[in-house]
Design a protein around this motif. Sequence first.
Motif, PDB file in Angstrom:
ATOM      1  N   UNK A  84       0.893  -1.307   0.228  1.00  0.00           N
ATOM      2  CA  UNK A  84      -0.121   0.014  -0.102  1.00  0.00           C
ATOM      3  C   UNK A  84       0.887   1.197   0.093  1.00  0.00           C
ATOM      4  N   UNK A  85       1.825   1.423  -1.062  1.00  0.00           N
ATOM      5  CA  UNK A  85       2.480   2.453  -1.183  1.00  0.00           C
ATOM      6  C   UNK A  85       2.901   2.477  -2.741  1.00  0.00           C
ATOM      7  N   UNK A  86       3.581   3.552  -2.980  1.00  0.00           N
ATOM      8  CA  UNK A  86       4.270   3.827  -4.508  1.00  0.00           C
ATOM      9  C   UNK A  86       5.495   4.026  -4.138  1.00  0.00           C
ATOM     10  N   UNK A  87       6.119   4.319  -3.153  1.00  0.00           N
ATOM     11  CA  UNK A  87       7.722   4.260  -2.814  1.00  0.00           C
ATOM     12  C   UNK A  87       7.822   4.123  -1.402  1.00  0.00           C
ATOM     13  N   UNK A 121       8.004  -0.764   0.360  1.00  0.00           N
ATOM     14  CA  UNK A 121       8.141  -1.379  -1.070  1.00  0.00           C
ATOM     15  C   UNK A 121       9.645  -1.890  -1.316  1.00  0.00           C
ATOM     16  N   UNK A 122      10.666  -1.035  -1.048  1.00  0.00           N
ATOM     17  CA  UNK A 122      12.049  -1.645  -1.373  1.00  0.00           C
ATOM     18  C   UNK A 122      12.121  -3.032  -0.820  1.00  0.00           C
ATOM     19  N   UNK A 123      11.858  -3.257   0.417  1.00  0.00           N
ATOM     20  CA  UNK A 123      12.114  -4.374   1.324  1.00  0.00           C
ATOM     21  C   UNK A 123      11.293  -5.613   0.730  1.00  0.00           C
ATOM     22  N   UNK A 166       2.286  -6.419  -6.331  1.00  0.00           N
ATOM     23  CA  UNK A 166       1.602  -5.108  -6.798  1.00  0.00           C
ATOM     24  C   UNK A 166       1.576  -4.037  -5.986  1.00  0.00           C
ATOM     25  N   UNK A 167       2.115  -2.719  -6.550  1.00  0.00           N
ATOM     26  CA  UNK A 167       2.116  -1.882  -5.554  1.00  0.00           C
ATOM     27  C   UNK A 167       0.816  -0.760  -5.845  1.00  0.00           C
ATOM     28  N   UNK A 168       0.576   0.146  -4.856  1.00  0.00           N
ATOM     29  CA  UNK A 168      -0.385   0.919  -4.852  1.00  0.00           C
ATOM     30  C   UNK A 168      -0.509   1.851  -6.188  1.00  0.00           C
ATOM     31  N   UNK A 186      12.296   3.191 -11.681  1.00  0.00           N
ATOM     32  CA  UNK A 186      13.377   2.256 -12.407  1.00  0.00           C
ATOM     33  C   UNK A 186      14.252   1.638 -11.684  1.00  0.00           C
ATOM     34  N   UNK A 187      14.673   2.056 -10.458  1.00  0.00           N
ATOM     35  CA  UNK A 187      15.828   1.729  -9.618  1.00  0.00           C
ATOM     36  C   UNK A 187      15.481   0.279  -8.820  1.00  0.00           C
ATOM     37  N   UNK A 188      13.849  -0.011  -8.827  1.00  0.00           N
ATOM     38  CA  UNK A 188      13.407  -1.091  -8.346  1.00  0.00           C
ATOM     39  C   UNK A 188      13.482  -2.384  -9.118  1.00  0.00           C
ATOM     40  N   UNK A 189      13.772  -2.006 -10.389  1.00  0.00           N
ATOM     41  CA  UNK A 189      13.768  -3.578 -10.978  1.00  0.00           C
ATOM     42  C   UNK A 189      15.160  -3.513 -11.992  1.00  0.00           C
ATOM     43  N   UNK A 190      15.212  -4.712 -12.670  1.00  0.00           N
ATOM     44  CA  UNK A 190      16.427  -5.002 -13.662  1.00  0.00           C
ATOM     45  C   UNK A 190      15.788  -4.747 -15.099  1.00  0.00           C
TER      46      UNK A 190
END
Length: 399
Positions: free
Chosen positions: A93-96, A100-102, A114-116, A140-144
């Motif tokens: 329940x967050x967009x950043x 979310x990062x964890x 899935x995020x908010x 973009x930093x969240x994925x490859x």
Amino acid sequence: MAKKIVTDLNVAGKKVLMRVDFNVPMKDGKITDENRIVAALPTIKYVLENGGKVIAFSHLGKVKEAADLEKRNIEPVAKRLAELLGQPVTFINATRGEELEKAVANLKDGEILMFQNTRFEDLDGKKESKNDPELGKYWASLGDLFVNDAFGTAHRAHASNVGIAANIGEGNTAAGFLMEKEIKFIGGAVDAPERPLVAILGGAKVSDKIGVIENLLVKADKILIGGAMMFTFFKALGKNTGKSLVEEDKVELAKSLLEKANGKIILPIDTVICKEFSNDAPHSVVSVDAIPDDEMGLDVGPATVKLFADQLVGAKTVVWNGPMGVFEMSNYAKGTIGVCEAIANLENATTIIGGGDSAAAAISLGFADKFSHISTGGGASLEYLEGKKLPGVESISNK
């Protein structure tokens, strides 16, 4: 230039950011039409089955004020996605932020989160809709890798499509299977159609379709026009339109389009008229040359349905965008139904519905399986038919 498809990426062990279009209609927190979720399943399943980790995200409506946050919460969509996939979907329940990062860091191969709602970022300065550079870089930093399967937003440069693509790294963006289909069918119909190409355009306003008509006058062999916008063309021809909807400021434009068309534009020959905008009032069918002053046209008539069906004979590519009348009212749905049936029954033709009301009509009438392709993006498909470059498509890596 051919675009990379998800199958061109090595997704195994990779964190795959996936922009989907889960902007589904909801009432009282319940999804009323899940077609867009179902349409995204093949791409999601492909990545999961090939050992990728999916981080899925979408917008859901517009978020303008704090009161919108509750009704635009996308969590019910995540729950339905889990049911359709037959596996858990972790919802964040967050967009950043740290949570979310964890969650992304803890994803195992073959798992999905899935995020908010991405538009929650619009509450503070329209960061998503205005393609805020910092937000696109963060996501973009969240994925490859980045897979864009949301054609419905391809005509918009948002942080969740163009922003991520600009920051994910050269060659790391691909189209999902749904986006691939849109590029193949709608892009193909505009750029390299099998001929004859017949376009059928409906809807209320000429102004909504000016660019499409002008582009198709060059590309199509015939353009059949129905819907309320036909009355603006009739006014341009000097016919009486009664109380029908006419865009007075577009009459001269309609006249110039008819002149440019050299006979390519084919207009209705009869219409269903009524004294008021109502399904219950008495209605009748008249020639388009005999519309009384105190009545309005609300659908094309049976002779027009036959005329359009005859014009479709032998067509190899057909693009349809916009209903023929007020199809939400049963007395004025017959034109749309008739044209839908005529297209659906064509043999050896590529038949495409360009999203919006015509797509809704075909699906509700049970004709969905009879068409080669039904677009998931109304505005995007219209702009594609206009020949415009779509930012969401342009930002996908080339092969």
